[in-house]
Motif scaffolding. Structure first.
Motif, PDB file in Angstrom:
ATOM      1  N   THR A 148       0.833  -1.213   0.000  1.00 29.85           N
ATOM      2  CA  THR A 148       0.000   0.000   0.000  1.00 29.85           C
ATOM      3  C   THR A 148       0.859   1.251   0.000  1.00 29.85           C
ATOM      4  OG1 THR A 148      -1.751  -1.167   1.190  1.00 29.85           O
ATOM      5  CG2 THR A 148      -1.799   1.236   1.247  1.00 29.85           C
ATOM      6  N   ARG A 149       1.896   1.268   0.871  1.00 29.97           N
ATOM      7  CA  ARG A 149       2.772   2.445   0.916  1.00 29.97           C
ATOM      8  C   ARG A 149       3.513   2.648  -0.403  1.00 29.97           C
ATOM      9  NH1 ARG A 149       3.719   0.730   6.340  1.00 29.97           N
ATOM     10  NH2 ARG A 149       5.554  -0.460   5.684  1.00 29.97           N
ATOM     11  N   GLU A 150       3.937   1.545  -1.011  1.00 27.47           N
ATOM     12  CA  GLU A 150       4.640   1.651  -2.294  1.00 27.47           C
ATOM     13  C   GLU A 150       3.719   2.230  -3.369  1.00 27.47           C
ATOM     14  OE1 GLU A 150       8.055   1.206  -4.702  1.00 27.47           O
ATOM     15  OE2 GLU A 150       7.760   1.039  -2.535  1.00 27.47           O
ATOM     16  N   LYS A 151       2.445   1.791  -3.352  1.00 24.74           N
ATOM     17  CA  LYS A 151       1.485   2.312  -4.325  1.00 24.74           C
ATOM     18  C   LYS A 151       1.221   3.797  -4.067  1.00 24.74           C
ATOM     19  CE  LYS A 151      -3.103   1.499  -6.299  1.00 24.74           C
ATOM     20  NZ  LYS A 151      -3.454   2.926  -6.255  1.00 24.74           N
ATOM     21  N   GLU A 152       1.083   4.172  -2.787  1.00 26.85           N
ATOM     22  CA  GLU A 152       0.858   5.583  -2.464  1.00 26.85           C
ATOM     23  C   GLU A 152       2.052   6.434  -2.901  1.00 26.85           C
ATOM     24  OE1 GLU A 152       0.146   5.548   1.692  1.00 26.85           O
ATOM     25  OE2 GLU A 152      -1.973   4.956   1.516  1.00 26.85           O
ATOM     26  N   ARG A 153       3.264   5.891  -2.711  1.00 27.72           N
ATOM     27  CA  ARG A 153       4.454   6.642  -3.132  1.00 27.72           C
ATOM     28  C   ARG A 153       4.480   6.810  -4.651  1.00 27.72           C
ATOM     29  NH1 ARG A 153       9.329   6.045  -5.206  1.00 27.72           N
ATOM     30  NH2 ARG A 153       8.916   3.852  -5.645  1.00 27.72           N
ATOM     31  N   ASP A 154       4.158   5.725  -5.371  1.00 24.22           N
ATOM     32  CA  ASP A 154       4.129   5.811  -6.829  1.00 24.22           C
ATOM     33  C   ASP A 154       3.066   6.799  -7.297  1.00 24.22           C
ATOM     34  OD1 ASP A 154       6.124   3.944  -6.882  1.00 24.22           O
ATOM     35  OD2 ASP A 154       4.813   2.252  -7.323  1.00 24.22           O
ATOM     36  N   ALA A 156       1.971   9.385  -5.614  1.00 24.09           N
ATOM     37  CA  ALA A 156       2.430  10.739  -5.296  1.00 24.09           C
ATOM     38  C   ALA A 156       3.465  11.219  -6.310  1.00 24.09           C
ATOM     39  CB  ALA A 156       3.026  10.772  -3.880  1.00 24.09           C
ATOM     40  N   VAL A 157       4.370  10.315  -6.701  1.00 25.25           N
ATOM     41  CA  VAL A 157       5.387  10.675  -7.698  1.00 25.25           C
ATOM     42  C   VAL A 157       4.719  11.007  -9.035  1.00 25.25           C
ATOM     43  CG1 VAL A 157       7.322   9.790  -9.049  1.00 25.25           C
ATOM     44  CG2 VAL A 157       7.226   9.367  -6.595  1.00 25.25           C
ATOM     45  N   ALA A 158       3.724  10.194  -9.415  1.00 20.19           N
ATOM     46  CA  ALA A 158       3.024  10.447 -10.674  1.00 20.19           C
ATOM     47  C   ALA A 158       2.260  11.768 -10.623  1.00 20.19           C
ATOM     48  CB  ALA A 158       2.058   9.288 -10.976  1.00 20.19           C
ATOM     49  N   LEU A 159       1.629  12.058  -9.469  1.00 21.19           N
ATOM     50  CA  LEU A 159       0.892  13.309  -9.331  1.00 21.19           C
ATOM     51  C   LEU A 159       1.839  14.504  -9.395  1.00 21.19           C
ATOM     52  CD1 LEU A 159      -1.692  14.871  -8.761  1.00 21.19           C
ATOM     53  CD2 LEU A 159      -1.321  14.472  -6.318  1.00 21.19           C
ATOM     54  N   ALA A 160       2.990  14.389  -8.722  1.00 21.30           N
ATOM     55  CA  ALA A 160       3.957  15.483  -8.758  1.00 21.30           C
ATOM     56  C   ALA A 160       4.457  15.738 -10.179  1.00 21.30           C
ATOM     57  CB  ALA A 160       5.136  15.169  -7.830  1.00 21.30           C
ATOM     58  N   ALA A 161       4.719  14.660 -10.915  1.00 19.33           N
ATOM     59  CA  ALA A 161       5.164  14.814 -12.298  1.00 19.33           C
ATOM     60  C   ALA A 161       4.078  15.471 -13.146  1.00 19.33           C
ATOM     61  CB  ALA A 161       5.553  13.454 -12.876  1.00 19.33           C
ATOM     62  N   SER A 162       2.821  15.076 -12.910  1.00 15.91           N
ATOM     63  CA  SER A 162       1.708  15.678 -13.663  1.00 15.91           C
ATOM     64  C   SER A 162       1.576  17.160 -13.360  1.00 15.91           C
ATOM     65  CB  SER A 162       0.414  14.936 -13.325  1.00 15.91           C
ATOM     66  OG  SER A 162      -0.689  15.554 -13.958  1.00 15.91           O
ATOM     67  N   LEU A 163       1.722  17.512 -12.068  1.00 14.27           N
ATOM     68  CA  LEU A 163       1.627  18.923 -11.686  1.00 14.27           C
ATOM     69  C   LEU A 163       2.771  19.739 -12.279  1.00 14.27           C
ATOM     70  CD1 LEU A 163       0.523  18.585  -7.945  1.00 14.27           C
ATOM     71  CD2 LEU A 163      -0.875  19.300  -9.901  1.00 14.27           C
ATOM     72  N   ARG A 164       3.963  19.163 -12.322  1.00 11.28           N
ATOM     73  CA  ARG A 164       5.095  19.890 -12.923  1.00 11.28           C
ATOM     74  C   ARG A 164       4.862  20.136 -14.402  1.00 11.28           C
ATOM     75  NH1 ARG A 164       8.330  16.731  -9.317  1.00 11.28           N
ATOM     76  NH2 ARG A 164       8.521  15.084 -10.877  1.00 11.28           N
ATOM     77  N   ARG A 165       4.327  19.117 -15.090  1.00  9.31           N
ATOM     78  CA  ARG A 165       4.035  19.313 -16.511  1.00  9.31           C
ATOM     79  C   ARG A 165       2.969  20.379 -16.710  1.00  9.31           C
ATOM     80  NH1 ARG A 165       4.366  13.612 -16.487  1.00  9.31           N
ATOM     81  NH2 ARG A 165       2.093  13.470 -16.386  1.00  9.31           N
TER      82      ARG A 165
END
Length: 310
Positions: A148-154, A156-165
């Motif tokens: 679960t934590r690994e999925k949440e981290r992934d 969060a990383v995907a969301l951060a990348a989307s926000l940066r784009r």
């Protein structure tokens, strides 16, 4: 593999003896295959394997079949010792320990004699074996919390990348601010055109008024500095805001900003520029920008214009 080691065990009797046979056959097979004199020599015969274990062919046949007879402790120790020697020579690892093999022999012997304690021991061995297998499966399975934590981290990383784009795309759509060059010059020229033309040479009273403006600007900046130095930045900004909007002219306001820069109070100068440009009308803002430009502060002039545009 010879027939005496691969003969099917027909029937459902003697379950403990079956377990012992299943553990002994790989060890005997290792002796049969690896115990010859050389690589070109034929494998050992059953009688030769039995002789190596200080037994005989008949007893060995009974040990590896569903005959009720169970090998003794000495035979088990000899078998394991010889199998270890052949395993070390051939590099083939053994899948069972001597203690486990001895426990199987004890359980099978109790089964043959009908000993309740030995039968109970065999049941306990089976239960522990099943439990160990279950625990091994659980230990090898991924931890649900970690998954679960690994999925949440992934995520969060995907969301951060989307926000940066998304932020990069928005920045690309926003035109560059007119901090200098033709845009700023055009606005300053417009402000000058709206102001009354100044005489070429200032009169004496104009110079005195300029000195008074400087004195007032320095006084207000000093008061703001004193408040800021005592840990009251909000009160310092409130003083500057009230003074520049209610008491001082746009020209004096520009001098206050210049004085704040000279006193290294950049944070107060930035806040005052933002508040003044946001709250005042176009004409005072244009006047302040013109005065700042004439005072050699084009960056601050552009900043107050940008604040007015927001």
């Amino acid at each position: 593999m010879p027939h005496w080691l691969t003969k099917p065990l027909v029937g459902d009797s003697l379950p403990r003896k079956r377990q012992l046979i299943a553990a002994m056959r790989p060890l005997l097979g290792l002796l049969w295959a690896q115990g010859s004199a050389g690589p070109d020599s034929p494998p050992l015969k059953q009688a030769e394997v039995a002789e190596r274990l200080e037994s005989n062919s008949t007893s060995l046949s009974r040990f590896v079949s569903l005959d009720p007879r169970v090998p003794g402790q000495k035979f088990i120790e000899a078998l394991y010792k010889e199998a270890c020697l052949e395993a070390a020579a051939s590099g083939v690892p053994l899948d069972i320990t001597l203690e486990a093999l001895q426990d199987l022999r004890t359980s099978a012997d109790g089964e043959r004699r009908g000993c309740p304690s030995c039968v109970e021991l065999g049941g306990r061995i089976d239960s522990l074996t099943t439990e160990l297998s279950s625990l091994t499966t659980q230990l090898n399975a991924p931890c649900p919390a970690c998954v679960t934590r690994e999925k949440e981290r992934d995520d969060a990383v995907a969301l951060a990348a989307s926000l940066r784009r998304e932020a990069a795309e928005l920045r690309a759509k926003v035109p560059a601010p007119e901090t200098s060059g033709a845009g700023l010059q055009a606005r300053l020229a417009m402000a000058k055109a709206r102001r009354a033309p100044l005489p070429v040479h200032r009169q004496q009273q104009d110079r005195q008024r300029s000195q008074k403006e400087v004195a007032v600007a320095r006084q207000l900046a000093a008061q703001a500095r004193d408040l800021d130095s005592t840990g009251q930045p909000d009160e310092a900004l409130a003083l500057l805001r009230r003074g520049t909007t209610e008491l001082l002219s746009p020209a004096e306001t520009a001098l206050v900003i210049v004085e704040l820069r000279q006193q290294k109070l950049d944070h107060l100068a930035d806040d005052l520029i933002h508040v003044y440009g946001r709250d005042q009308g176009d004409r005072p803002v244009m006047t302040v920008a013109t005065e700042l430009h004439e005072e050699g502060a084009p960056d601050d002039a552009g900043a107050v214009l940008r604040a007015a545009l927001k």
